[in-house]
Write a protein that holds these residues in place. Structure first.
Motif, PDB file in Angstrom:
ATOM      1  N   GLU A 284       0.839  -1.219   0.161  1.00 14.32           N
ATOM      2  CA  GLU A 284      -0.039   0.045   0.105  1.00 14.32           C
ATOM      3  C   GLU A 284       1.051   1.040  -0.192  1.00 14.32           C
ATOM      4  O   GLU A 284       2.009   1.327   0.686  1.00 14.32           O
ATOM      5  CB  GLU A 284      -0.927   0.057   1.266  1.00 14.32           C
TER       6      GLU A 284
ATOM      7  N   THR B 237      -6.217   0.669  15.321  1.00 15.84           N
ATOM      8  CA  THR B 237      -6.870  -0.135  14.550  1.00 15.84           C
ATOM      9  C   THR B 237      -6.377  -1.682  14.877  1.00 15.84           C
ATOM     10  O   THR B 237      -7.362  -2.506  15.162  1.00 15.84           O
ATOM     11  CB  THR B 237      -6.638   0.168  13.028  1.00 15.84           C
TER      12      THR B 237
ATOM     13  N   ALA C 204      -7.695  -1.861   8.218  1.00 15.42           N
ATOM     14  CA  ALA C 204      -8.801  -2.848   9.196  1.00 15.42           C
ATOM     15  C   ALA C 204      -8.887  -4.204   8.394  1.00 15.42           C
ATOM     16  O   ALA C 204      -9.025  -5.163   9.272  1.00 15.42           O
ATOM     17  CB  ALA C 204      -9.877  -2.003   9.354  1.00 15.42           C
ATOM     18  N   ASP C 205      -8.919  -4.061   7.009  1.00 16.25           N
ATOM     19  CA  ASP C 205      -9.107  -5.173   6.425  1.00 16.25           C
ATOM     20  C   ASP C 205      -8.056  -6.216   6.624  1.00 16.25           C
ATOM     21  O   ASP C 205      -8.327  -7.437   6.202  1.00 16.25           O
ATOM     22  CB  ASP C 205      -9.600  -5.045   4.909  1.00 16.25           C
ATOM     23  N   TYR C 206      -6.882  -5.758   7.030  1.00 18.94           N
ATOM     24  CA  TYR C 206      -5.617  -6.624   7.163  1.00 18.94           C
ATOM     25  C   TYR C 206      -5.705  -7.613   8.434  1.00 18.94           C
ATOM     26  O   TYR C 206      -5.034  -8.331   8.327  1.00 18.94           O
ATOM     27  CB  TYR C 206      -4.319  -5.949   6.886  1.00 18.94           C
ATOM     28  N   ARG C 207      -6.679  -7.146   9.310  1.00 21.00           N
ATOM     29  CA  ARG C 207      -6.832  -7.737  10.479  1.00 21.00           C
ATOM     30  C   ARG C 207      -5.551  -7.965  11.233  1.00 21.00           C
ATOM     31  O   ARG C 207      -5.322  -9.073  11.880  1.00 21.00           O
ATOM     32  CB  ARG C 207      -7.631  -9.149  10.461  1.00 21.00           C
TER      33      ARG C 207
ATOM     34  N   GLN D 295      -8.194   4.045   6.226  1.00 17.44           N
ATOM     35  CA  GLN D 295      -8.417   3.203   7.301  1.00 17.44           C
ATOM     36  C   GLN D 295      -9.135   1.979   7.375  1.00 17.44           C
ATOM     37  O   GLN D 295      -8.689   1.070   8.081  1.00 17.44           O
ATOM     38  CB  GLN D 295      -9.070   4.390   8.554  1.00 17.44           C
ATOM     39  N   GLN D 296     -10.055   1.746   6.409  1.00 19.19           N
ATOM     40  CA  GLN D 296     -10.690   0.523   6.139  1.00 19.19           C
ATOM     41  C   GLN D 296      -9.655  -0.412   5.490  1.00 19.19           C
ATOM     42  O   GLN D 296      -9.784  -1.344   5.965  1.00 19.19           O
ATOM     43  CB  GLN D 296     -11.888   0.890   5.419  1.00 19.19           C
ATOM     44  N   THR D 297      -8.901   0.105   4.745  1.00 18.38           N
ATOM     45  CA  THR D 297      -7.910  -0.685   4.218  1.00 18.38           C
ATOM     46  C   THR D 297      -7.231  -1.547   5.185  1.00 18.38           C
ATOM     47  O   THR D 297      -6.825  -2.489   4.995  1.00 18.38           O
ATOM     48  CB  THR D 297      -7.103   0.068   3.162  1.00 18.38           C
TER      49      THR D 297
ATOM     50  N   GLU E  80     -11.398   7.799   5.509  1.00 18.66           N
ATOM     51  CA  GLU E  80     -12.043   6.617   5.951  1.00 18.66           C
ATOM     52  C   GLU E  80     -11.571   5.370   5.151  1.00 18.66           C
ATOM     53  O   GLU E  80     -11.540   4.310   5.589  1.00 18.66           O
ATOM     54  CB  GLU E  80     -13.618   6.920   5.788  1.00 18.66           C
TER      55      GLU E  80
END
Length: 324
Positions: free
Chosen positions: A66, A104, A81-84, A77-79, A74
């Motif tokens: 990335e 996060t 979060a998607d990596y968990r 930040q969601q990107t 947002e």
């Protein structure tokens, strides 16, 4: 040996120093699930876009990369979060992390910083430690928070700063210490988080970014100038301008120097001794002996070789402050 399960890690970094840490993670039992790095920048004579050292290493290992310009949207930040991710490891990334990003991952974000925090927070901790005459440096693994390098310290490893240490040589030492300290911390992260040391903020010092102008030698205090020579190597180098010559084509970079024991009563900037061992220049406090110099467009040379062609340029009595 790890005392916890392997962690899912998102790594954020850009230069070679950061790539050294990413390499250590890739050789560990932990899982690097994504990498963040600065956008490709133009570099070299052709000014072609060049990927960072971290990006190159990530692509070699088929890791998702990335390269956002900012992290405050947002979508960004969601990107993440998607990596968990369990934790985000940040090493010389170059972007500020908003609080939403810091919160996060499960264990937040940790940073490997090249100093003994709280000493030398900021952009140039390696150089400033030498510049100030510190006897020790090291790396601090820190839990990141909103402030600049203000978070609690999880783990520290330190090393001595030798009398002839340059920023380049200290950088190499820390590039060895940092990955080891990082893996040690990650292998027992919950323990290190539970026993983190809050920084003594009153003891903090700030390592401001270097500038080319700061490297200019003013022939003031010889001891400080000798430290500058080492601290500013390999950039921006300590430098002075030769008397005469065209502006922009007379800058001399100093690669090696030492404090002279010679007592003098000369005007600062005056060459008071010249021999194959070095060119000694009077300073307001003490004298500085120059051992290795780089003339414009030339390779760095020891004074013994330089004087073969520039004996009159560096003759006794010449004042290096006499620049038009």
């Amino acid at each position: 040996m790890s005392t916890q399960r392997p962690l899912r890690i998102v790594f954020a970094g850009t230069p070679e120093f950061a790539a050294d840490h990413l390499a250590a993670l890739l050789n560990s039992e932990h899982h690097v699930v994504g990498v963040y790095t600065q956008p490709d920048r133009k570099a070299g004579r052709g000014k072609k876009l060049q990927p960072s050292a971290v990006k190159q290493l990530a692509l070699e290992h088929d890791i998702a990369v990335e390269q956002p310009e900012k992290l405050n949207s947002e979508a960004a930040q969601q990107t993440l979060a998607d990596y968990r991710a369990d934790v985000m490891v940040v090493v010389a990334y170059g972007l500020l992390l908003p609080e939403a990003i810091l919160a996060t991952p499960k264990y937040g974000c940790i940073n490997v910083h090249g100093s003994l925090l709280p000493r030398w927070r900021g952009a140039a901790p390696i150089q400033r430690a030498i510049w100030a005459g510190d006897e020790a440096s090291g790396v601090a693994v820190m839990q990141m928070e909103k402030g600049l390098d203000t978070g609690p310290v999880l783990h520290v490893e330190q090393c001595a700063i030798d009398a002839r240490e340059t920023s380049a040589s200290l950088y190499k030492k820390l590039a060895q210490l940092g990955p080891r300290a990082l893996i040690t911390t990650l292998n027992d992260l919950e323990h290190y988080r539970a026993n983190a040391n809050v920084q003594a903020h009153d003891d903090a010092t700030y390592a401001k970014k270097l500038s080319k102008e700061e490297g200019k030698i003013d022939w003031s205090d010889a001891s400080q100038l000798e430290r500058n020579v080492r601290a500013f190597n390999p950039w921006p180098f300590a430098w002075f301008e030769l008397p005469g010559g065209k502006v922009g084509q007379r800058t001399v970079k100093v690669h090696q120097a030492s404090v002279s024991s010679q007592v003098h009563h000369s005007t600062p900037g005056t060459i008071i001794e010249c021999s194959p061992a070095g060119i000694t220049v009077a300073c307001s406090h003490g004298a500085l002996t120059l051992h290795s110099l780089q003339l414009p467009g030339k390779k760095p040379l020891p004074v013994n070789d330089l004087l073969n062609g520039y004996a009159t340029t560096f003759a006794i009595g010449v004042n290096l402050n006499d620049v038009d």
